[in-house]
Design a protein around this motif. Structure first.
Motif, PDB file in Angstrom:
ATOM      1  N   LEU A 113      15.603  -8.652   4.770  1.00 37.74           N
ATOM      2  CA  LEU A 113      15.729  -7.341   5.419  1.00 37.74           C
ATOM      3  C   LEU A 113      14.988  -6.286   4.605  1.00 37.74           C
ATOM      4  CD1 LEU A 113      17.014  -5.468   7.591  1.00 37.74           C
ATOM      5  CD2 LEU A 113      18.866  -5.116   5.954  1.00 37.74           C
ATOM      6  N   ALA A 114      15.194  -6.308   3.299  1.00 37.37           N
ATOM      7  CA  ALA A 114      14.522  -5.338   2.433  1.00 37.37           C
ATOM      8  C   ALA A 114      13.009  -5.467   2.553  1.00 37.37           C
ATOM      9  CB  ALA A 114      14.964  -5.532   0.987  1.00 37.37           C
ATOM     10  N   GLU A 115      12.505  -6.683   2.570  1.00 40.20           N
ATOM     11  CA  GLU A 115      11.056  -6.899   2.707  1.00 40.20           C
ATOM     12  C   GLU A 115      10.536  -6.366   4.034  1.00 40.20           C
ATOM     13  OE1 GLU A 115       9.827 -10.926   1.925  1.00 40.20           O
ATOM     14  OE2 GLU A 115      11.020 -10.996   0.087  1.00 40.20           O
ATOM     15  N   THR A 116      11.381  -6.362   5.046  1.00 40.32           N
ATOM     16  CA  THR A 116      10.995  -5.840   6.359  1.00 40.32           C
ATOM     17  C   THR A 116      11.036  -4.315   6.380  1.00 40.32           C
ATOM     18  OG1 THR A 116      11.891  -7.813   7.422  1.00 40.32           O
ATOM     19  CG2 THR A 116      11.580  -5.885   8.818  1.00 40.32           C
ATOM     20  N   ILE A 117      12.054  -3.738   5.752  1.00 35.38           N
ATOM     21  CA  ILE A 117      12.281  -2.293   5.833  1.00 35.38           C
ATOM     22  C   ILE A 117      11.444  -1.502   4.821  1.00 35.38           C
ATOM     23  CG2 ILE A 117      14.028  -0.507   5.412  1.00 35.38           C
ATOM     24  CD1 ILE A 117      16.021  -2.236   6.864  1.00 35.38           C
ATOM     25  N   TYR A 118      11.288  -2.006   3.609  1.00 40.43           N
ATOM     26  CA  TYR A 118      10.594  -1.247   2.566  1.00 40.43           C
ATOM     27  C   TYR A 118       9.188  -0.797   2.971  1.00 40.43           C
ATOM     28  CZ  TYR A 118      14.304  -2.213  -0.857  1.00 40.43           C
ATOM     29  OH  TYR A 118      15.502  -2.276  -1.533  1.00 40.43           O
TER      30      TYR A 118
ATOM     31  N   ARG B   5       8.047   0.174   5.844  1.00 41.11           N
ATOM     32  CA  ARG B   5       8.155   1.361   6.698  1.00 41.11           C
ATOM     33  C   ARG B   5       8.610   2.561   5.885  1.00 41.11           C
ATOM     34  NH1 ARG B   5       5.934   4.604   9.967  1.00 41.11           N
ATOM     35  NH2 ARG B   5       7.410   5.986  10.955  1.00 41.11           N
ATOM     36  N   ILE B   6       9.545   2.340   4.967  1.00 42.84           N
ATOM     37  CA  ILE B   6       9.984   3.431   4.104  1.00 42.84           C
ATOM     38  C   ILE B   6       8.803   3.926   3.264  1.00 42.84           C
ATOM     39  CG2 ILE B   6      11.413   4.004   2.097  1.00 42.84           C
ATOM     40  CD1 ILE B   6      13.652   2.346   3.342  1.00 42.84           C
ATOM     41  N   ASP B   7       7.956   3.016   2.801  1.00 44.11           N
ATOM     42  CA  ASP B   7       6.769   3.411   2.031  1.00 44.11           C
ATOM     43  C   ASP B   7       5.843   4.306   2.842  1.00 44.11           C
ATOM     44  OD1 ASP B   7       7.549   2.112  -0.286  1.00 44.11           O
ATOM     45  OD2 ASP B   7       6.366   0.304   0.137  1.00 44.11           O
TER      46      ASP B   7
ATOM     47  N   ARG C 184      14.023   7.585   8.172  1.00 49.04           N
ATOM     48  CA  ARG C 184      14.232   7.100   6.803  1.00 49.04           C
ATOM     49  C   ARG C 184      15.724   6.959   6.493  1.00 49.04           C
ATOM     50  NH1 ARG C 184      11.127   7.601   1.725  1.00 49.04           N
ATOM     51  NH2 ARG C 184      12.622   7.337   0.040  1.00 49.04           N
ATOM     52  N   PHE C 185      16.523   7.948   6.867  1.00 50.87           N
ATOM     53  CA  PHE C 185      17.959   7.890   6.616  1.00 50.87           C
ATOM     54  C   PHE C 185      18.580   6.665   7.302  1.00 50.87           C
ATOM     55  CE2 PHE C 185      18.099  12.828   6.308  1.00 50.87           C
ATOM     56  CZ  PHE C 185      17.468  12.772   5.075  1.00 50.87           C
ATOM     57  N   GLU C 186      18.162   6.400   8.529  1.00 50.94           N
ATOM     58  CA  GLU C 186      18.696   5.241   9.242  1.00 50.94           C
ATOM     59  C   GLU C 186      18.310   3.939   8.538  1.00 50.94           C
ATOM     60  OE1 GLU C 186      17.377   5.641  13.288  1.00 50.94           O
ATOM     61  OE2 GLU C 186      19.086   6.911  13.805  1.00 50.94           O
ATOM     62  N   LEU C 187      17.076   3.832   8.087  1.00 50.71           N
ATOM     63  CA  LEU C 187      16.633   2.632   7.368  1.00 50.71           C
ATOM     64  C   LEU C 187      17.400   2.473   6.056  1.00 50.71           C
ATOM     65  CD1 LEU C 187      12.788   2.910   7.981  1.00 50.71           C
ATOM     66  CD2 LEU C 187      14.363   1.262   9.035  1.00 50.71           C
ATOM     67  N   GLU C 188      17.565   3.567   5.345  1.00 50.27           N
ATOM     68  CA  GLU C 188      18.301   3.522   4.077  1.00 50.27           C
ATOM     69  C   GLU C 188      19.763   3.132   4.304  1.00 50.27           C
ATOM     70  OE1 GLU C 188      15.665   6.906   1.765  1.00 50.27           O
ATOM     71  OE2 GLU C 188      17.523   7.499   2.754  1.00 50.27           O
ATOM     72  N   ASP C 189      20.373   3.680   5.353  1.00 51.51           N
ATOM     73  CA  ASP C 189      21.753   3.330   5.663  1.00 51.51           C
ATOM     74  C   ASP C 189      21.883   1.840   5.949  1.00 51.51           C
ATOM     75  OD1 ASP C 189      22.374   5.987   5.341  1.00 51.51           O
ATOM     76  OD2 ASP C 189      22.699   6.387   7.479  1.00 51.51           O
ATOM     77  N   CYS C 190      20.912   1.298   6.647  1.00 50.50           N
ATOM     78  CA  CYS C 190      20.902  -0.139   6.933  1.00 50.50           C
ATOM     79  C   CYS C 190      20.836  -0.942   5.638  1.00 50.50           C
ATOM     80  CB  CYS C 190      19.720  -0.461   7.845  1.00 50.50           C
ATOM     81  SG  CYS C 190      19.656  -2.187   8.351  1.00 50.50           S
TER      82      CYS C 190
END
Length: 161
Positions: free
Chosen positions: A96-101, A103-105, A138-144
Motif C-alpha cells: 500500500l505504501a509503495e502505491t500511495i507514496y 502520489r504523495i510525492d 494528501r490528507f486522505e492518503l495519509e489517513d489511509c
C-alpha cells in the motif's frame, strides 16, 4: 467542490483523524496538530485569495506551516510507518505504501512549488485555490497510511503483549 466546501471537508477530515488516532503515538499526534494548524491557516487566507499579495505576513506563516507539515510527513512519519510495517512483516501495508507514496510525492512537489512561488513574490489566487484539492487528497492518503500501517500494528502489538 467549492473553496469553502473543501475547507470544511479538510477540517472535518483533520478532526476525524485526531479522534481516530489521537493519543496513539506522540509523533502522529503532533503531526495531526500541525495538519490542523495548516487547515486553519489555509482557511484564513482562503476567505479572500485574490488579496494574497497584500497579505504577505499571513501567507508567509501559511507557507512555513505547509513546509513544516510536508517535511514532518516525509522525514518522520512516513519513515516510522514504513519501519513499523517492516518490523511486523506487513507485506500488504508495504505494498500500500509503495502505491500511495508516489502520489504523495507528486502532491509534495506541487505544494513546495507553491511555496517557491510565494518566496519569489509570484503567489497567485489560482494556485492557492488548487492547494485545497491537493491538501484534501494528501490528507486522505495519509489517513489511509496511518490506518493500515499504524493501527494494524498497534492491534498486533496489543495481542502479543
Amino acid at each position: 467542490m467549492t473553496h469553502k466546501g473543501r475547507e470544511i471537508a479538510m477540517l472535518e477530515s483533520c478532526q476525524n483523524a485526531q479522534e481516530r488516532w489521537g493519543g496513539v503515538h506522540l509523533l502522529i499526534d503532533r503531526w495531526l496538530q500541525e495538519r490542523h494548524e495548516l487547515v486553519r491557516a489555509y482557511d484564513a487566507l482562503g476567505a479572500e485569495p485574490e488579496t494574497l499579495a497584500e497579505n504577505r505576513q499571513p501567507l508567509q506563516e501559511f507557507c512555513a506551516i505547509l513546509v513544516d507539515y510536508v517535511s514532518a510527513g516525509h522525514f518522520e512519519i512516513y519513515e516510522q510507518l514504513t519501519g513499523e510495517a517492516r518490523a511486523f512483516n506487513d507485506k500488504r501495508g508495504l505494498e500500500l505504501a509503495e502505491t500511495i507514496y508516489p502520489r504523495i510525492d507528486v502532491i509534495t512537489e506541487k505544494l513546495l512549488a507553491f511555496n517557491d512561488l510565494c518566496d519569489e513574490g509570484k503567489c497567485v489566487a489560482e494556485k492557492f485555490k488548487e492547494l485545497g484539492g491537493l491538501l484534501h487528497e494528501r490528507f486522505e492518503l495519509e489517513d489511509c497510511l496511518i490506518e493500515v500501517l499504524h493501527n494494524a500494528h498497534k492491534e498486533e502489538a496489543a495481542v502479543q503483549a
